[in-house]
Scaffold this motif. Structure first.
Motif, mmCIF file in Angstrom:
data_model
loop_
_atom_site.group_PDB
_atom_site.id
_atom_site.type_symbol
_atom_site.label_atom_id
_atom_site.label_comp_id
_atom_site.label_asym_id
_atom_site.label_seq_id
_atom_site.Cartn_x
_atom_site.Cartn_y
_atom_site.Cartn_z
ATOM 1 N N ARG A 1 4.182 -4.472 -1.490
ATOM 2 C CA ARG A 1 4.851 -4.783 -0.221
ATOM 3 C C ARG A 1 3.903 -5.453 0.766
ATOM 4 N NH1 ARG A 1 8.740 -1.782 2.620
ATOM 5 N NH2 ARG A 1 9.492 -1.113 0.574
ATOM 6 N N HIS A 2 2.651 -4.993 0.795
ATOM 7 C CA HIS A 2 1.690 -5.484 1.789
ATOM 8 C C HIS A 2 0.390 -5.918 1.099
ATOM 9 C CE1 HIS A 2 4.382 -3.916 4.824
ATOM 10 N NE2 HIS A 2 4.276 -2.698 4.318
ATOM 11 N N PRO A 3 0.421 -7.005 0.356
ATOM 12 C CA PRO A 3 -0.767 -7.405 -0.413
ATOM 13 C C PRO A 3 -1.959 -7.790 0.450
ATOM 14 C CG PRO A 3 0.908 -9.140 -0.454
ATOM 15 C CD PRO A 3 1.565 -7.932 0.153
ATOM 16 N N GLY A 4 -1.737 -8.146 1.706
ATOM 17 C CA GLY A 4 -2.845 -8.567 2.554
ATOM 18 C C GLY A 4 -3.459 -7.454 3.381
ATOM 19 N N ILE A 5 -2.955 -6.233 3.235
ATOM 20 C CA ILE A 5 -3.438 -5.104 4.032
ATOM 21 C C ILE A 5 -4.502 -4.323 3.264
ATOM 22 C CG2 ILE A 5 -2.777 -2.978 5.208
ATOM 23 C CD1 ILE A 5 -1.730 -5.559 6.501
ATOM 24 N N GLU A 6 -5.605 -4.053 3.926
ATOM 25 C CA GLU A 6 -6.647 -3.221 3.328
ATOM 26 C C GLU A 6 -6.309 -1.754 3.566
ATOM 27 O OE1 GLU A 6 -11.418 -2.172 3.713
ATOM 28 O OE2 GLU A 6 -10.553 -3.802 4.895
ATOM 29 N N ILE A 7 -6.305 -0.979 2.498
ATOM 30 C CA ILE A 7 -5.978 0.445 2.577
ATOM 31 C C ILE A 7 -7.262 1.248 2.386
ATOM 32 C CG2 ILE A 7 -4.591 2.320 1.630
ATOM 33 C CD1 ILE A 7 -2.746 0.073 0.488
ATOM 34 N N ARG A 8 -7.626 1.993 3.391
ATOM 35 C CA ARG A 8 -8.796 2.858 3.300
ATOM 36 C C ARG A 8 -8.329 4.291 3.081
ATOM 37 N NH1 ARG A 8 -11.678 0.345 8.721
ATOM 38 N NH2 ARG A 8 -12.098 -1.742 7.853
#
Length: 283
Positions: A114-121
């Motif tokens: 859904r959010h390929p450009g979001i970095e998930i920490r």
């Protein structure tokens, strides 16, 4: 159609029950029912067949569910792109307990799509803080277990797991098919450090004051059982070393897996995360 009304509709369609949907949406049932009736009036056809046991989708409702999900997904992507343009490109997730839960894996895969450009920490939390650093601003949203003090927090239930008592495999009680709390009254139980959320501590102590070693992490709990015969509680379905066994507790309330975030936080990445988590943990 307003996006808010469509979110209401999707919640009822997925829960197939107005009461559960209202709980999920953190609202009372009457305004939810009114919103769905108004939506049916706008559509010009019933969306649900109602019964005392719950609801089922009509053919019109089934079509609308597919379209509503697509519209809401698009709206979330729009918000995420706007947030990215404004510099909001990361979300920090706190995880308490077993990060190998299949629900976490499904959620991670769906969120990346859904959010390929979001970095998930990801912040792996210990047992001393059931909100995984949410109150101190270390994370944006947490995947954890209730109950705990929910003041100023918003909580979405994702799943309920039965709970059992962890014992050494050679313990006479380990051969039982089920146990009651009263049968463990003479045992030592592990404790969380002083200052830990009392609601959280009380649940994992079966609602009574106990005595036993202080632990901070899951592995410390297991070692306390292995070395000292300490009683520990754990959700069923998790792998344990061969030296340990888990016996279901017949009078223990289930442990709820929840997503939790700060009340009033309007970050669209959090809202999207929670909606995706709701679906991921249902399968």
């Amino acid at each position: 159609m307003e996006l808010r009304t469509l979110r209401y509709f999707v919640a009822v369609a997925e829960e197939l029950h107005f009461g559960r949907a209202a709980t999920r949406l953190h609202m009372s049932q009457p305004p939810l029912s009114r919103a769905i009736k108004q939506l049916e009036a706008d559509v010009g056809a019933p969306l649900f067949v109602r019964s005392p046991a719950g609801v089922t989708l009509t053919p019109v409702g089934t079509v609308l569910l597919d379209e509503a999900r697509a519209l809401l997904d698009h709206a979330d992507r729009v918000r995420a792109r706007v947030s990215a343009a404004a510099g909001v490109t990361t979300i920090t997730v706190g995880i308490l307990g077993d990060g190998t839960d299949p629900g976490v894996s499904r959620l991670a895969a769906a969120y990346r799509r859904r959010h390929p450009g979001i970095e998930i920490r990801v912040r792996d939390a210990d047992l001393t803080d059931p909100t995984c650093g949410l109150r101190t601003g270390l994370v944006d949203v947490a995947l954890t277990r209730a109950p705990f003090d929910e003041t100023a927090l918003t909580v979405r239930a994702l799943r309920s797991d039965p709970v059992g008592v962890v014992l050494r495999a050679d313990d006479p009680l380990a051969r039982r098919d089920g146990l009651r709390m009263a049968e463990l009254s003479d045992r030592r139980w592990f404790q969380f450090p002083r200052g830990t959320d009392p609601v959280w501590q009380a649940y994992w102590n079966g609602g009574l004051p106990r005595e036993g070693p202080v632990v901070r992490a899951v592995q410390e709990c297991l070692q306390a059982v292995l070395w000292n015969g300490t009683v520990g509680l754990a959700p069923l379905g998790h792998d344990l070393p061969a030296e340990l066994a888990v016996v279901p507790l017949t009078d223990m309330a289930p442990s709820r897996v929840v997503a939790v975030w700060n009340a009033g936080d309007t970050n669209p990445l959090i809202r999207s995360f929670v909606e995706i988590a709701t679906t991921a943990y249902r399968h």
